[in-house]
Design a protein around this motif. Structure first.
Motif, PDB file in Angstrom:
ATOM      1  N   ASP A  59      43.287  75.645 -30.463  1.00 26.25           N
ATOM      2  CA  ASP A  59      44.580  75.556 -29.668  1.00 26.25           C
ATOM      3  C   ASP A  59      44.014  76.039 -28.137  1.00 26.25           C
ATOM      4  N   LEU A  60      44.161  75.084 -27.265  1.00 25.81           N
ATOM      5  CA  LEU A  60      43.634  75.153 -25.992  1.00 25.81           C
ATOM      6  C   LEU A  60      44.991  75.393 -25.025  1.00 25.81           C
ATOM      7  N   SER A  61      46.289  75.165 -25.735  1.00 25.03           N
ATOM      8  CA  SER A  61      47.648  75.268 -24.758  1.00 25.03           C
ATOM      9  C   SER A  61      47.505  76.370 -23.614  1.00 25.03           C
ATOM     10  N   GLY A  62      47.481  75.897 -22.434  1.00 22.06           N
ATOM     11  CA  GLY A  62      47.874  76.801 -21.231  1.00 22.06           C
ATOM     12  C   GLY A  62      46.299  77.404 -20.803  1.00 22.06           C
ATOM     13  N   ALA A  63      45.290  76.886 -21.499  1.00 20.01           N
ATOM     14  CA  ALA A  63      43.965  77.430 -21.186  1.00 20.01           C
ATOM     15  C   ALA A  63      43.418  76.736 -19.883  1.00 20.01           C
ATOM     16  N   ASP A  64      42.655  77.557 -19.099  1.00 16.44           N
ATOM     17  CA  ASP A  64      41.943  76.765 -18.139  1.00 16.44           C
ATOM     18  C   ASP A  64      40.471  76.881 -18.336  1.00 16.44           C
ATOM     19  N   LEU A  65      40.109  75.307 -18.294  1.00 19.56           N
ATOM     20  CA  LEU A  65      38.910  75.135 -18.509  1.00 19.56           C
ATOM     21  C   LEU A  65      38.208  74.388 -16.985  1.00 19.56           C
ATOM     22  N   THR A  66      38.732  74.663 -15.873  1.00 18.86           N
ATOM     23  CA  THR A  66      38.060  74.320 -14.925  1.00 18.86           C
ATOM     24  C   THR A  66      36.715  74.675 -14.873  1.00 18.86           C
ATOM     25  N   GLY A  67      35.871  73.801 -14.397  1.00 17.18           N
ATOM     26  CA  GLY A  67      34.450  74.282 -14.105  1.00 17.18           C
ATOM     27  C   GLY A  67      33.841  74.329 -15.237  1.00 17.18           C
ATOM     28  N   SER A  68      34.402  74.351 -16.637  1.00 19.86           N
ATOM     29  CA  SER A  68      33.402  74.519 -17.592  1.00 19.86           C
ATOM     30  C   SER A  68      32.436  73.354 -17.723  1.00 19.86           C
ATOM     31  N   ILE A  69      31.262  73.652 -18.385  1.00 22.87           N
ATOM     32  CA  ILE A  69      29.957  72.959 -18.372  1.00 22.87           C
ATOM     33  C   ILE A  69      29.671  72.328 -19.798  1.00 22.87           C
ATOM     34  N   PHE A  70      29.085  71.317 -19.748  1.00 24.54           N
ATOM     35  CA  PHE A  70      28.747  70.601 -20.985  1.00 24.54           C
ATOM     36  C   PHE A  70      29.939  70.471 -21.918  1.00 24.54           C
ATOM     37  N   LEU A  71      30.904  70.140 -21.651  1.00 23.08           N
ATOM     38  CA  LEU A  71      32.260  70.090 -22.575  1.00 23.08           C
ATOM     39  C   LEU A  71      32.326  68.543 -22.574  1.00 23.08           C
ATOM     40  N   THR A  72      32.555  67.904 -23.695  1.00 18.25           N
ATOM     41  CA  THR A  72      32.660  66.524 -23.907  1.00 18.25           C
ATOM     42  C   THR A  72      34.100  66.193 -24.316  1.00 18.25           C
ATOM     43  N   GLN A  73      34.158  64.935 -24.022  1.00 17.06           N
ATOM     44  CA  GLN A  73      35.543  64.183 -24.307  1.00 17.06           C
ATOM     45  C   GLN A  73      35.748  64.236 -25.978  1.00 17.06           C
ATOM     46  N   ALA A  74      34.646  64.099 -26.708  1.00 15.34           N
ATOM     47  CA  ALA A  74      34.873  64.201 -28.188  1.00 15.34           C
ATOM     48  C   ALA A  74      35.298  65.664 -28.606  1.00 15.34           C
ATOM     49  N   GLN A  75      34.784  66.745 -28.015  1.00 13.25           N
ATOM     50  CA  GLN A  75      35.003  68.058 -28.214  1.00 13.25           C
ATOM     51  C   GLN A  75      36.803  68.227 -27.959  1.00 13.25           C
ATOM     52  N   VAL A  76      37.010  67.762 -26.834  1.00 17.54           N
ATOM     53  CA  VAL A  76      38.408  67.899 -26.482  1.00 17.54           C
ATOM     54  C   VAL A  76      39.354  67.117 -27.333  1.00 17.54           C
ATOM     55  N   ASN A  77      38.922  66.064 -27.831  1.00 16.18           N
ATOM     56  CA  ASN A  77      39.883  65.105 -28.632  1.00 16.18           C
ATOM     57  C   ASN A  77      40.077  65.875 -29.847  1.00 16.18           C
ATOM     58  N   ALA A  78      39.334  66.716 -30.257  1.00 13.66           N
ATOM     59  CA  ALA A  78      39.422  67.518 -31.741  1.00 13.66           C
ATOM     60  C   ALA A  78      40.162  68.666 -31.370  1.00 13.66           C
ATOM     61  N   THR A  79      40.738  68.947 -30.489  1.00 11.19           N
ATOM     62  CA  THR A  79      41.501  70.372 -30.214  1.00 11.19           C
ATOM     63  C   THR A  79      42.900  69.828 -29.967  1.00 11.19           C
ATOM     64  N   ASN A  80      43.503  71.142 -29.769  1.00  9.02           N
ATOM     65  CA  ASN A  80      45.181  70.977 -29.466  1.00  9.02           C
ATOM     66  C   ASN A  80      45.345  71.533 -28.244  1.00  9.02           C
ATOM     67  N   GLY A  81      46.200  70.991 -27.529  1.00  6.76           N
ATOM     68  CA  GLY A  81      46.578  71.526 -26.076  1.00  6.76           C
ATOM     69  C   GLY A  81      48.053  71.056 -25.575  1.00  6.76           C
ATOM     70  N   ASP A  82      48.287  71.334 -24.491  1.00  7.88           N
ATOM     71  CA  ASP A  82      49.451  70.845 -23.822  1.00  7.88           C
ATOM     72  C   ASP A  82      49.374  70.572 -22.528  1.00  7.88           C
ATOM     73  N   SER A  83      50.449  70.347 -21.758  1.00  7.35           N
ATOM     74  CA  SER A  83      50.353  69.850 -20.398  1.00  7.35           C
ATOM     75  C   SER A  83      49.992  71.046 -19.277  1.00  7.35           C
ATOM     76  N   ASN A  84      49.983  72.218 -19.916  1.00  3.64           N
ATOM     77  CA  ASN A  84      49.545  73.441 -18.892  1.00  3.64           C
ATOM     78  C   ASN A  84      47.913  73.448 -19.283  1.00  3.64           C
ATOM     79  N   THR A  85      47.410  72.876 -20.106  1.00  2.00           N
ATOM     80  CA  THR A  85      45.891  72.968 -20.022  1.00  2.00           C
ATOM     81  C   THR A  85      45.404  72.402 -19.024  1.00  2.00           C
ATOM     82  N   LYS A  86      44.483  72.968 -18.369  1.00  2.00           N
ATOM     83  CA  LYS A  86      43.544  72.432 -17.345  1.00  2.00           C
ATOM     84  C   LYS A  86      41.985  72.165 -17.704  1.00  2.00           C
ATOM     85  N   LEU A  87      41.777  70.913 -17.656  1.00  6.54           N
ATOM     86  CA  LEU A  87      40.555  70.422 -17.904  1.00  6.54           C
ATOM     87  C   LEU A  87      39.582  69.952 -16.836  1.00  6.54           C
TER      88      LEU A  87
END
Length: 250
Positions: free
Chosen positions: A211-239
């Motif tokens: 659950d990445l709801s509201g989490a800030d992942l700005t500047g995170s590295i090697f994070l893929t779209q496939a990984q993000v697609n497998a998570t849960n989040g909301d409009s406050n999550t920063k990718l």
């Protein structure tokens, strides 16, 4: 206090390791092989995975129990702090370009090399030693991770948050995890709501149902779209800008 005693104390201090004033040089420069003294292989010039962003060892109190008897027995006789503070005038290798060799040219060369390999014929592709190429790329990924995460300068990450850690269902809500090394970590169904994950390394992390709801992942590295697609989040999550918000997020 006599002059002889003062001289003795000064010499004793100068010839003893002072890790608080060293930039973890022995944890970077020296190579070692997996053995009774070391738990894994490490090439010379590559930072140990246990070296934190503040240049302290994350398992220092448990070196022998963790399989690092060689580290517990090592003594630099004061060379570490002298090279760090005198030779390099207190300028650490992570943040000073004049002491840390820039890796951008090497990264570009490696990228171009791999790109050329993808254009080979099917016959040539079958002859490639994939493991060798993977190892070469992995070396630069590790160095990139070290340089990026060092910018977070986070001195007190939770011990359970580390490379390859098992964090299935872990309660990490709201934690400051900037610069964490979550390479290969199991984050299945982990609660990362409102967590600060800036400049965090996610390569190979299993993030299913995290659950990445509201989490800030700005500047995170090697994070893929496939990984993000497998998570849960909301409009406050920063990718990162290169990734898109999955359709199933709230």
């Amino acid at each position: 206090m006599s002059a002889e005693v003062t001289l003795h104390d000064n010499i004793h201090h100068d010839l003893s390791a002072d890790c608080q004033h060293c930039f973890g040089l022995c944890c970077v420069a020296l190579p070692y092989a997996k053995s009774a003294d070391f738990a894994f292989d490490k090439d010379g010039g590559t930072p140990c995975r246990n070296l934190q962003s503040n240049y302290q060892c994350s398992i220092h109190k448990d070196l022998r129990e963790k399989g690092f008897r060689g580290c517990s027995a090592y003594e630099c006789f004061g060379a570490g702090q002298k090279v760090s503070q005198i030779t390099y005038e207190g300028k650490d290798w992570r943040n000073s370009p004049e002491t840390a060799k820039p890796i951008h040219p090497e990264l570009r060369t490696t990228f171009e090399k791999i790109e050329k390999l993808t254009r080979l014929s099917k016959e040539r592709l079958l002859t490639l030693q994939v493991d060798e190429h993977r190892a070469e790329v992995n070396e630069w990924l590790l160095k990139t991770s070290e340089l990026v995460r060092a910018q977070a300068r986070h001195p007190k990450l939770p011990k359970k948050v580390s490379r390859g850690s098992v964090l299935i269902g872990a309660k990490l809500k709201g934690l400051d995890l900037r610069g964490a090394n979550l390479r290969g970590a199991l984050l299945i169904a982990a609660d990362l709501r409102n967590a600060d994950l800036r400049m965090t390394d996610f390569i190979g992390a299993d993030m299913r149902d995290a659950d990445l709801s509201g989490a800030d992942l700005t500047g995170s590295i090697f994070l893929t779209q496939a990984q993000v697609n497998a998570t849960n989040g909301d409009s406050n999550t920063k990718l990162p800008l290169s990734l898109r918000i999955p359709a199933h997020w709230k």
